[in-house]
Design a protein around this motif. Structure first.
Motif, PDB file in Angstrom:
ATOM      1  N   LEU A 124       9.481   9.499  -5.076  1.00 49.26           N
ATOM      2  CA  LEU A 124      10.242   8.686  -5.920  1.00 49.26           C
ATOM      3  C   LEU A 124      10.711   9.436  -7.216  1.00 49.26           C
ATOM      4  O   LEU A 124      11.985   9.331  -7.743  1.00 49.26           O
ATOM      5  CB  LEU A 124       9.189   7.832  -6.715  1.00 49.26           C
ATOM      6  CG  LEU A 124       8.866   6.744  -5.635  1.00 49.26           C
ATOM      7  CD1 LEU A 124       7.603   5.835  -6.394  1.00 49.26           C
ATOM      8  CD2 LEU A 124      10.098   5.734  -5.476  1.00 49.26           C
ATOM      9  N   GLN A 125      10.112  10.756  -7.551  1.00 47.48           N
ATOM     10  CA  GLN A 125      10.562  11.648  -8.654  1.00 47.48           C
ATOM     11  C   GLN A 125      11.907  12.408  -8.054  1.00 47.48           C
ATOM     12  O   GLN A 125      12.725  12.476  -8.615  1.00 47.48           O
ATOM     13  CB  GLN A 125       9.356  12.547  -8.968  1.00 47.48           C
ATOM     14  CG  GLN A 125       9.927  13.691  -9.984  1.00 47.48           C
ATOM     15  CD  GLN A 125      10.064  13.117 -11.308  1.00 47.48           C
ATOM     16  OE1 GLN A 125       9.245  12.163 -11.810  1.00 47.48           O
ATOM     17  NE2 GLN A 125      10.888  13.706 -12.144  1.00 47.48           N
ATOM     18  N   GLN A 126      11.658  12.775  -6.883  1.00 45.32           N
ATOM     19  CA  GLN A 126      12.877  13.547  -6.261  1.00 45.32           C
ATOM     20  C   GLN A 126      14.162  12.862  -6.026  1.00 45.32           C
ATOM     21  O   GLN A 126      15.199  13.131  -6.412  1.00 45.32           O
ATOM     22  CB  GLN A 126      12.308  14.093  -4.720  1.00 45.32           C
ATOM     23  CG  GLN A 126      11.443  15.306  -4.949  1.00 45.32           C
ATOM     24  CD  GLN A 126      10.976  15.624  -3.537  1.00 45.32           C
ATOM     25  OE1 GLN A 126      11.069  14.908  -2.846  1.00 45.32           O
ATOM     26  NE2 GLN A 126      10.207  16.668  -3.453  1.00 45.32           N
ATOM     27  N   LEU A 127      14.066  11.412  -5.515  1.00 50.03           N
ATOM     28  CA  LEU A 127      14.794  10.454  -5.390  1.00 50.03           C
ATOM     29  C   LEU A 127      15.446  10.159  -6.842  1.00 50.03           C
ATOM     30  O   LEU A 127      16.660  10.195  -7.121  1.00 50.03           O
ATOM     31  CB  LEU A 127      14.102   8.956  -5.044  1.00 50.03           C
ATOM     32  CG  LEU A 127      15.040   7.949  -4.560  1.00 50.03           C
ATOM     33  CD1 LEU A 127      16.272   8.220  -4.016  1.00 50.03           C
ATOM     34  CD2 LEU A 127      14.439   6.770  -4.380  1.00 50.03           C
ATOM     35  N   GLN A 166       0.828  -1.176   0.037  1.00 51.48           N
ATOM     36  CA  GLN A 166       0.012  -0.183   0.026  1.00 51.48           C
ATOM     37  C   GLN A 166       0.726   1.263   0.008  1.00 51.48           C
ATOM     38  O   GLN A 166       1.917   1.051   0.510  1.00 51.48           O
ATOM     39  CB  GLN A 166      -0.973   0.129   1.089  1.00 51.48           C
ATOM     40  CG  GLN A 166      -1.969  -1.024   1.302  1.00 51.48           C
ATOM     41  CD  GLN A 166      -2.838  -1.048   2.485  1.00 51.48           C
ATOM     42  OE1 GLN A 166      -2.484   0.073   3.527  1.00 51.48           O
ATOM     43  NE2 GLN A 166      -3.901  -1.583   2.477  1.00 51.48           N
ATOM     44  N   ALA A 167       0.361   2.318  -0.528  1.00 50.61           N
ATOM     45  CA  ALA A 167       1.108   3.601  -0.584  1.00 50.61           C
ATOM     46  C   ALA A 167       0.221   4.653  -0.302  1.00 50.61           C
ATOM     47  O   ALA A 167      -0.835   4.677  -0.657  1.00 50.61           O
ATOM     48  CB  ALA A 167       1.738   3.577  -1.728  1.00 50.61           C
ATOM     49  N   HIS A 168       0.977   5.758  -0.016  1.00 49.74           N
ATOM     50  CA  HIS A 168       0.188   7.163   0.122  1.00 49.74           C
ATOM     51  C   HIS A 168       0.727   7.620  -1.549  1.00 49.74           C
ATOM     52  O   HIS A 168       1.818   8.070  -1.583  1.00 49.74           O
ATOM     53  CB  HIS A 168       0.973   8.120   1.289  1.00 49.74           C
ATOM     54  CG  HIS A 168       0.227   9.372   1.308  1.00 49.74           C
ATOM     55  ND1 HIS A 168       0.402  10.260   0.327  1.00 49.74           N
ATOM     56  CD2 HIS A 168      -0.416  10.042   2.102  1.00 49.74           C
ATOM     57  CE1 HIS A 168      -0.440  11.323   0.495  1.00 49.74           C
ATOM     58  NE2 HIS A 168      -0.922  11.243   1.792  1.00 49.74           N
ATOM     59  N   GLU A 169      -0.035   7.315  -2.358  1.00 48.76           N
ATOM     60  CA  GLU A 169       0.169   7.233  -3.660  1.00 48.76           C
ATOM     61  C   GLU A 169       0.959   8.659  -4.062  1.00 48.76           C
ATOM     62  O   GLU A 169       1.897   9.006  -4.709  1.00 48.76           O
ATOM     63  CB  GLU A 169      -1.001   6.789  -4.853  1.00 48.76           C
ATOM     64  CG  GLU A 169      -1.122   5.379  -4.555  1.00 48.76           C
ATOM     65  CD  GLU A 169      -2.227   4.921  -5.504  1.00 48.76           C
ATOM     66  OE1 GLU A 169      -1.971   5.069  -6.586  1.00 48.76           O
ATOM     67  OE2 GLU A 169      -2.911   3.965  -5.192  1.00 48.76           O
ATOM     68  N   ALA A 205      13.880   3.265   2.756  1.00 46.59           N
ATOM     69  CA  ALA A 205      13.690   4.302   4.070  1.00 46.59           C
ATOM     70  C   ALA A 205      12.936   5.555   3.721  1.00 46.59           C
ATOM     71  O   ALA A 205      12.379   5.620   4.906  1.00 46.59           O
ATOM     72  CB  ALA A 205      15.329   4.701   4.404  1.00 46.59           C
ATOM     73  N   ASP A 206      12.709   5.904   2.851  1.00 51.20           N
ATOM     74  CA  ASP A 206      11.967   7.196   2.901  1.00 51.20           C
ATOM     75  C   ASP A 206      10.754   7.406   2.101  1.00 51.20           C
ATOM     76  O   ASP A 206       9.768   8.183   2.323  1.00 51.20           O
ATOM     77  CB  ASP A 206      12.994   8.352   1.912  1.00 51.20           C
ATOM     78  CG  ASP A 206      14.121   8.496   2.731  1.00 51.20           C
ATOM     79  OD1 ASP A 206      14.265   8.027   3.743  1.00 51.20           O
ATOM     80  OD2 ASP A 206      15.236   8.832   1.852  1.00 51.20           O
ATOM     81  N   VAL A 207      10.430   6.382   1.224  1.00 54.14           N
ATOM     82  CA  VAL A 207       9.189   6.646   0.353  1.00 54.14           C
ATOM     83  C   VAL A 207       8.119   5.881   1.115  1.00 54.14           C
ATOM     84  O   VAL A 207       8.173   4.797   1.704  1.00 54.14           O
ATOM     85  CB  VAL A 207       9.433   5.879  -1.062  1.00 54.14           C
ATOM     86  CG1 VAL A 207       8.106   5.816  -1.890  1.00 54.14           C
ATOM     87  CG2 VAL A 207      10.482   6.645  -1.851  1.00 54.14           C
ATOM     88  N   PRO A 208       6.755   6.697   1.322  1.00 55.73           N
ATOM     89  CA  PRO A 208       5.469   5.973   1.899  1.00 55.73           C
ATOM     90  C   PRO A 208       4.947   4.744   1.189  1.00 55.73           C
ATOM     91  O   PRO A 208       3.850   4.937   0.508  1.00 55.73           O
ATOM     92  CB  PRO A 208       4.798   7.188   2.237  1.00 55.73           C
ATOM     93  CG  PRO A 208       5.029   8.067   0.949  1.00 55.73           C
ATOM     94  CD  PRO A 208       6.386   8.009   0.830  1.00 55.73           C
ATOM     95  N   HIS A 210       6.914   0.706  -8.957  1.00 56.19           N
ATOM     96  CA  HIS A 210       6.687  -0.257  -7.915  1.00 56.19           C
ATOM     97  C   HIS A 210       5.285  -0.550  -7.664  1.00 56.19           C
ATOM     98  O   HIS A 210       4.398   0.054  -8.249  1.00 56.19           O
ATOM     99  CB  HIS A 210       6.884   0.831  -6.529  1.00 56.19           C
ATOM    100  CG  HIS A 210       6.927   0.009  -5.422  1.00 56.19           C
ATOM    101  ND1 HIS A 210       6.280  -1.044  -4.918  1.00 56.19           N
ATOM    102  CD2 HIS A 210       8.062  -0.024  -4.513  1.00 56.19           C
ATOM    103  CE1 HIS A 210       6.628  -1.521  -3.759  1.00 56.19           C
ATOM    104  NE2 HIS A 210       7.929  -0.949  -3.393  1.00 56.19           N
ATOM    105  N   ARG A 211       5.188  -1.849  -7.650  1.00 56.36           N
ATOM    106  CA  ARG A 211       3.757  -2.535  -7.674  1.00 56.36           C
ATOM    107  C   ARG A 211       3.056  -2.250  -6.442  1.00 56.36           C
ATOM    108  O   ARG A 211       3.687  -2.414  -5.323  1.00 56.36           O
ATOM    109  CB  ARG A 211       3.979  -3.997  -7.983  1.00 56.36           C
ATOM    110  CG  ARG A 211       2.603  -4.630  -8.223  1.00 56.36           C
ATOM    111  CD  ARG A 211       2.724  -6.184  -8.953  1.00 56.36           C
ATOM    112  NE  ARG A 211       1.429  -6.893  -9.068  1.00 56.36           N
ATOM    113  CZ  ARG A 211       1.349  -8.014  -9.213  1.00 56.36           C
ATOM    114  NH1 ARG A 211       2.574  -8.567  -9.845  1.00 56.36           N
ATOM    115  NH2 ARG A 211       0.291  -8.432  -9.566  1.00 56.36           N
ATOM    116  N   LEU A 212       1.677  -2.006  -6.434  1.00 56.43           N
ATOM    117  CA  LEU A 212       0.896  -1.845  -5.460  1.00 56.43           C
ATOM    118  C   LEU A 212      -0.017  -3.160  -5.387  1.00 56.43           C
ATOM    119  O   LEU A 212      -0.200  -3.690  -6.475  1.00 56.43           O
ATOM    120  CB  LEU A 212       0.177  -0.520  -5.134  1.00 56.43           C
ATOM    121  CG  LEU A 212       0.952   0.577  -5.186  1.00 56.43           C
ATOM    122  CD1 LEU A 212       0.149   1.722  -5.140  1.00 56.43           C
ATOM    123  CD2 LEU A 212       2.023   0.519  -4.213  1.00 56.43           C
TER     124      LEU A 212
END
Length: 142
Positions: free
Chosen positions: A65-68, A55-58, A122-125, A85-87
């Motif tokens: 992800l763009q910033q990364l 699951q993600a806070h899309e 580590a960083d992406v929700p 990334h698959r959800l």
């Protein structure tokens, strides 16, 4: 070029490989993270995985992800970066994440992949729920 996606369908490398093509690059590197059957806990216990569910806070995840990808492109002199990334449910043997990059030389492309994955985890929700063979579940997040 940067291409960032969150998808609900299986991830196939063949669908993405052309995204990093560039006649000025000599290195194309890929990492695919797939659902494995055995998971070893921190206590050393082996558990049998049935499936993973993500699951993600899309909207926030896409921005991060763009910033990364932009930071990786600058830091490692990359020509292109792809992060998919698959959800939802990801069965055994299927990819949860695919990261690809191209650069003039292999060292930059090779170095970028673990850096991107470590930061992503580590960083992406994006959160992972693991379901085991005994039907127990556990949420995993670093």
């Amino acid at each position: 070029m940067i291409d960032i996606r969150l998808v609900q369908t299986p991830i196939e490398l063949s669908d993405w490989s052309s995204k990093i093509d560039d006649p000025d690059t000599g290195a194309h590197a890929w990492f695919a993270g797939v659902t494995r059957r055995k998971t070893t806990t921190k206590a050393g216990r082996v558990r049998i995985t049935q499936t993973l569910h993500y699951q993600a806070h899309e909207s926030m995840a896409l921005v991060q992800l763009q910033q990364l990808a932009e930071e990786a492109k600058r830091t490692y002199s990359l020509a292109a970066v792809v992060i998919v990334h698959r959800l939802g449910e990801v069965p055994l043997g299927q990819a949860s994440v695919l990261v690809g990059c191209s650069s003039a030389h292999r060292r930059d492309a090779f170095a970028a992949l673990p850096w991107i994955m470590d930061r992503l985890k580590a960083d992406v929700p994006i959160w992972k729920r693991e379901t085991f063979a005994d039907d127990s579940t556990e949420w995993i997040h670093p």
